[in-house]
Design a protein around this motif. Structure first.
Motif, PDB file in Angstrom:
ATOM      1  N   UNK A 135      -5.027  -4.328   4.722  1.00 58.93           N
ATOM      2  CA  UNK A 135      -3.676  -4.534   4.230  1.00 58.93           C
ATOM      3  C   UNK A 135      -3.179  -3.436   3.314  1.00 58.93           C
ATOM      4  N   UNK A 136      -4.061  -2.919   2.458  1.00 61.20           N
ATOM      5  CA  UNK A 136      -3.623  -1.878   1.539  1.00 61.20           C
ATOM      6  C   UNK A 136      -3.195  -0.617   2.285  1.00 61.20           C
ATOM      7  N   UNK A 137      -3.960  -0.242   3.289  1.00 56.14           N
ATOM      8  CA  UNK A 137      -3.646   0.990   4.028  1.00 56.14           C
ATOM      9  C   UNK A 137      -2.347   0.850   4.829  1.00 56.14           C
ATOM     10  N   UNK A 138      -2.212  -0.243   5.565  1.00 61.29           N
ATOM     11  CA  UNK A 138      -1.067  -0.365   6.470  1.00 61.29           C
ATOM     12  C   UNK A 138       0.228  -0.717   5.757  1.00 61.29           C
ATOM     13  N   UNK A 139       0.146  -1.489   4.672  1.00 63.65           N
ATOM     14  CA  UNK A 139       1.377  -2.042   4.104  1.00 63.65           C
ATOM     15  C   UNK A 139       1.659  -1.608   2.677  1.00 63.65           C
ATOM     16  N   UNK A 140       0.626  -1.360   1.881  1.00 62.70           N
ATOM     17  CA  UNK A 140       0.862  -0.960   0.500  1.00 62.70           C
ATOM     18  C   UNK A 140       1.043   0.546   0.408  1.00 62.70           C
ATOM     19  N   UNK A 141       0.097   1.307   0.979  1.00 58.52           N
ATOM     20  CA  UNK A 141       0.193   2.766   0.905  1.00 58.52           C
ATOM     21  C   UNK A 141       1.423   3.299   1.641  1.00 58.52           C
ATOM     22  N   UNK A 142       1.890   2.594   2.639  1.00 59.15           N
ATOM     23  CA  UNK A 142       3.088   3.028   3.376  1.00 59.15           C
ATOM     24  C   UNK A 142       4.385   2.664   2.665  1.00 59.15           C
TER      25      UNK A 142
END
Length: 246
Positions: free
Chosen positions: A33-40
């Motif tokens: 979740x962090x990579x796909x939605x937070x970092x983006x």
């Protein structure tokens, strides 16, 4: 935080809530979740628009626990986990954005949580089950340090899975579980047809028009990028915000 399912779930609350339901964001295979939605920036953009945002890590991914058996990470089990996360959040109704595997799982949510889904954005969805072509026994051997698979596609999946180090065995079980419950799109059980978003250069989504054509009123949006580039693109983020604002 840990949900009662054991999954790690991040929640983003707006400063001023809009009159819209929470948004569930579901990541892709081998991601979190962090990579796909937070970092983006997508999670925070939705929160800035007044939405409560729920970002789980699927079982076997990110900071969530590894599976012990393939049936824990077959598609129905993943969807059951997601509904449990929504229940724990008190989300009687919700919107969903899924990418790749996340879109494939989001497809099942209206059937598992009938009457609760308002709007859906399905990004990077393959019209077929890619893992059906995997030699599962060869994959497990390779991940355990055995012989390289003779099949080039299985070898490629093994290489991708091994790159996750300690998470590799759990991801191989995810492949096995998803292969046992392949994506077979038929009717959409939601009240409102989904919006499909694909990258102009994304080979994984070729043929998605066949799925879109199954659903009266469904919309297909094409944005710049390949399968890995779409999520970080401004066009995808803008499409999500526009669709869920309706």
């Amino acid at each position: 935080m840990r949900s009662r399912t054991g999954l790690t779930v991040r929640t983003f609350a707006p400063d001023q809530a809009a009159a819209r339901p929470p948004v569930l964001l579901v990541h892709g295979f081998g991601s979190h979740g962090n990579r796909d939605w937070v970092e983006t920036g997508i999670a925070r953009a939705l929160a800035a628009a007044g939405r409560v945002v729920i970002v789980p890590d699927l079982r076997g991914h990110g900071d969530s626990p590894a599976p012990l058996a393939a049936d824990e990470v077959a598609a129905p089990a993943h969807v059951t986990d997601l509904v449990a996360v929504l229940d724990e959040a008190g989300a009687d109704t919700f919107d969903v954005v899924g990418y790749s595997l996340g879109a494939r799982l989001a497809w099942e949510l209206p059937k598992t949580a009938p009457g609760r889904l308002r709007r859906a954005v399905l990004g990077g969805l393959s019209p077929v089950e890619p893992f059906e072509a995997v030699d599962v026994a060869a994959l497990h051997r390779a991940v355990a340090g055995g012989a390289e698979p003779a099949d080039p596609f299985t070898a490629a999946i093994a290489g991708m899975v091994r790159a996750h180090g300690a998470r590799a065995a759990g991801l191989a079980l995810c492949v096995e579980g998803l292969r046992s419950t392949p994506f077979t799109p038929r009717t959409w059980a939601g009240r409102t047809p989904p919006v499909f978003v694909v990258g102009k250069d994304d080979a994984m989504t070729r043929g998605i028009e066949q799925v879109v054509d199954l659903l009266d009123g469904a919309e297909l949006v094409t944005v710049p990028g390949d399968h890995l580039e779409v999520l970080a693109g401004a066009a995808f983020r803008r499409t999500v915000l526009e669709v869920l604002a309706g």
